[in-house]
Design an enzyme around this catalytic site. Sequence first.
Site, PDB file in Angstrom:
ATOM      1  N   THR A  51       5.007   2.030   5.957  1.00  0.00           N
ATOM      2  CA  THR A  51       3.612   1.643   6.159  1.00  0.00           C
ATOM      3  C   THR A  51       2.983   2.566   7.180  1.00  0.00           C
ATOM      4  O   THR A  51       3.595   2.853   8.220  1.00  0.00           O
ATOM      5  CB  THR A  51       3.415   0.199   6.649  1.00  0.00           C
ATOM      6  OG1 THR A  51       2.064   0.046   7.101  1.00  0.00           O
ATOM      7  CG2 THR A  51       4.312  -0.192   7.814  1.00  0.00           C
TER       8      THR A  51
ATOM      9  N   GLY B 118       4.624  -7.408   4.742  1.00  0.00           N
ATOM     10  CA  GLY B 118       4.183  -8.432   3.801  1.00  0.00           C
ATOM     11  C   GLY B 118       4.963  -8.385   2.498  1.00  0.00           C
ATOM     12  O   GLY B 118       5.494  -9.402   2.033  1.00  0.00           O
TER      13      GLY B 118
ATOM     14  N   MET C  54      -7.146   3.468  10.405  1.00  0.00           N
ATOM     15  CA  MET C  54      -6.546   2.249   9.830  1.00  0.00           C
ATOM     16  C   MET C  54      -5.482   1.655  10.756  1.00  0.00           C
ATOM     17  O   MET C  54      -5.317   2.107  11.891  1.00  0.00           O
ATOM     18  CB  MET C  54      -5.946   2.578   8.468  1.00  0.00           C
ATOM     19  CG  MET C  54      -6.968   2.694   7.360  1.00  0.00           C
ATOM     20  SD  MET C  54      -6.126   2.942   5.778  1.00  0.00           S
ATOM     21  CE  MET C  54      -7.460   2.579   4.645  1.00  0.00           C
TER      22      MET C  54
ATOM     23  N   GLY D 125      -0.006  -8.247  -6.033  1.00  0.00           N
ATOM     24  CA  GLY D 125       0.704  -8.943  -7.114  1.00  0.00           C
ATOM     25  C   GLY D 125       1.736  -9.951  -6.644  1.00  0.00           C
ATOM     26  O   GLY D 125       2.817 -10.011  -7.230  1.00  0.00           O
TER      27      GLY D 125
ATOM     28  N   ASP E  55       0.783   1.726   9.046  1.00  0.00           N
ATOM     29  CA  ASP E  55       0.448   0.893  10.209  1.00  0.00           C
ATOM     30  C   ASP E  55       1.582   0.874  11.248  1.00  0.00           C
ATOM     31  O   ASP E  55       1.353   0.533  12.411  1.00  0.00           O
ATOM     32  CB  ASP E  55       0.159  -0.550   9.773  1.00  0.00           C
ATOM     33  CG  ASP E  55      -0.919  -0.623   8.704  1.00  0.00           C
ATOM     34  OD1 ASP E  55      -1.693   0.335   8.575  1.00  0.00           O
ATOM     35  OD2 ASP E  55      -0.974  -1.648   7.991  1.00  0.00           O
TER      36      ASP E  55
ATOM     37  N   GLN F 164      -5.772   8.815   5.138  1.00  0.00           N
ATOM     38  CA  GLN F 164      -4.598   8.660   6.011  1.00  0.00           C
ATOM     39  C   GLN F 164      -3.336   8.335   5.211  1.00  0.00           C
ATOM     40  O   GLN F 164      -2.222   8.470   5.691  1.00  0.00           O
ATOM     41  CB  GLN F 164      -4.837   7.521   7.024  1.00  0.00           C
ATOM     42  CG  GLN F 164      -5.903   7.844   8.031  1.00  0.00           C
ATOM     43  CD  GLN F 164      -6.470   6.594   8.698  1.00  0.00           C
ATOM     44  OE1 GLN F 164      -5.995   6.166   9.730  1.00  0.00           O
ATOM     45  NE2 GLN F 164      -7.490   6.010   8.097  1.00  0.00           N
TER      46      GLN F 164
ATOM     47  N   GLY G 223       0.828  -1.211   0.000  1.00  0.00           N
ATOM     48  CA  GLY G 223       0.000   0.000   0.000  1.00  0.00           C
ATOM     49  C   GLY G 223       0.858   1.255   0.000  1.00  0.00           C
ATOM     50  O   GLY G 223       1.928   1.272   0.596  1.00  0.00           O
TER      51      GLY G 223
ATOM     52  N   HIS H  88      -8.719   6.030   3.365  1.00  0.00           N
ATOM     53  CA  HIS H  88      -7.460   6.221   2.648  1.00  0.00           C
ATOM     54  C   HIS H  88      -6.922   7.648   2.690  1.00  0.00           C
ATOM     55  O   HIS H  88      -5.800   7.872   2.224  1.00  0.00           O
ATOM     56  CB  HIS H  88      -7.615   5.740   1.209  1.00  0.00           C
ATOM     57  CG  HIS H  88      -7.768   4.249   1.121  1.00  0.00           C
ATOM     58  ND1 HIS H  88      -8.957   3.612   1.394  1.00  0.00           N
ATOM     59  CD2 HIS H  88      -6.873   3.273   0.854  1.00  0.00           C
ATOM     60  CE1 HIS H  88      -8.793   2.311   1.268  1.00  0.00           C
ATOM     61  NE2 HIS H  88      -7.536   2.070   0.936  1.00  0.00           N
TER      62      HIS H  88
HETATM   63  O1  F6P Z   1      -1.460  -1.532   5.371  1.00  0.00           O
HETATM   64  C1  F6P Z   1      -1.881  -0.252   5.056  1.00  0.00           C
HETATM   65  C2  F6P Z   1      -3.388  -0.181   4.991  1.00  0.00           C
HETATM   66  O2  F6P Z   1      -3.735   1.169   4.712  1.00  0.00           O
HETATM   67  C3  F6P Z   1      -4.120  -0.684   6.216  1.00  0.00           C
HETATM   68  O3  F6P Z   1      -4.066   0.206   7.296  1.00  0.00           O
HETATM   69  C4  F6P Z   1      -5.485  -0.934   5.646  1.00  0.00           C
HETATM   70  O4  F6P Z   1      -6.190  -1.900   6.405  1.00  0.00           O
HETATM   71  C5  F6P Z   1      -5.186  -1.463   4.272  1.00  0.00           C
HETATM   72  O5  F6P Z   1      -3.881  -0.991   3.934  1.00  0.00           O
HETATM   73  C6  F6P Z   1      -6.143  -1.038   3.203  1.00  0.00           C
HETATM   74  O6  F6P Z   1      -5.800  -1.689   2.030  1.00  0.00           O
HETATM   75  P1  F6P Z   1      -6.323  -1.273   0.592  1.00  0.00           P
HETATM   76  O7  F6P Z   1      -5.501  -0.110   0.132  1.00  0.00           O
HETATM   77  O8  F6P Z   1      -6.095  -2.479  -0.225  1.00  0.00           O
HETATM   78  O9  F6P Z   1      -7.754  -0.885   0.738  1.00  0.00           O
END
Ligand code: F6P
Length: 366
Positions: free
Chosen positions: A143, A121, A187, A83, A145, A289, A16, A287
């Site tokens: 990240t 990941g 998130m 991917g 997170d 964030q 992400g 998003h």
């Molecule tokens: O890992 C980053 C993150 O923004 C998480 O906080 C959130 O759960 C996830 O990715 C959202 O994923 P996507 O962009 O696939 O919606």
Amino acid sequence: MPKSRRKTLAVLTSGGDCAGLNAVIRAVVARASEGYGWRVIGLKDGTLGLMQKPRQFVELDVNVCGGDMLRQGGTFLGTTNKGDPFAFPMQDGTKKDRSNEIIEAVRELGIDAMIAIGGDGSLRIIRKLAQQGNIPLVAVPKTIDNDVHLTQYAVGFNTAVDVCVEALDRLQPTAASHHRVMILEVMGRDAGHIALHAGVAGGADAILIPEIPYTLEGVKAKLDKVKASGRNHALMVVAEGVKTETGGPVTVAHSDAQVRYGGIGHYLSDQLAKMVGAETRYTVLGHVQRGGTPSSSDRVLASAFGVHAVDLIAYERYDRMVAWQGRGVTDVPLAEVAGVTRSVTLDDPLLRSARGLGIYVGEAKA
Ligand code: F6P
């Protein structure tokens, strides 16, 4: 000492996106081209660009990656969090191992070393690729997170926290005007770092994170106390990975058939409205964030990480991840990082601070 041969260095972003990725790329380019005279190429869309023919990459230099990049959110190289080349989703619904195609592309492009900017990941996957293809690799953690092991901070986290704090600053006056309990869902996947930091910085009355069990009675007791103190409103922050009181995850199924966290704010809002007898509202930040201009802390982190990553390659110290520990940048073995999630631990000093402020942070005590 660093070898003087002109290397070709590849940089990619994976997983992400978040704020500060372009700032890392800019620092990598500055150090590699100005400091060592190397050629730098940027790989498009994580490893996806290497599966295509012609291979998708761009030549990078300090003109392409100037100071304006420091300020831009997202990643101008593109990225993906779907991917996995070892189990690549094909159009017919099957999964295929396409790792050798990527390794072949790395050879074809004459790449001497690679810098991968990713989360836990994606770094695990890229390390596996690097090992299989004998590709010299250095990783940079990013990240929102902030759950990458062995680094206090990952690029993008601080900006995400700032976004949440701004949201709380905006929610507080409307909460006060309407005598409401405002719940902000943030998130973080299974880690509560964003919620904890944002809740402390944004003056929350309760912070719920996945790592610590809570009870609705416990939250109610806190809200009752706020009311008894004479305050007519309250703020709560909840991490998306928090479960219902009975332990069920709250998720949303998306069009790509993947299930992601989402909805715990709505659940809490309904439950607490009944229990507390106050009006409740919830906001899901989502998003936003991840986007926006990187904060100054993320720019500093990204710049230090980018320079250090290139220096590791110059000294042929591969299979390592740059990290922030104590007061500065260092590096750690990627083997100890990849695939491990850094959660909020019960002895996290910020939890103690939160409790000291009277914030409800769940039932477990350190
Ligand atoms: O890992 C980053 C993150 O923004 C998480 O906080 C959130 O759960 C996830 O990715 C959202 O994923 P996507 O962009 O696939 O919606």
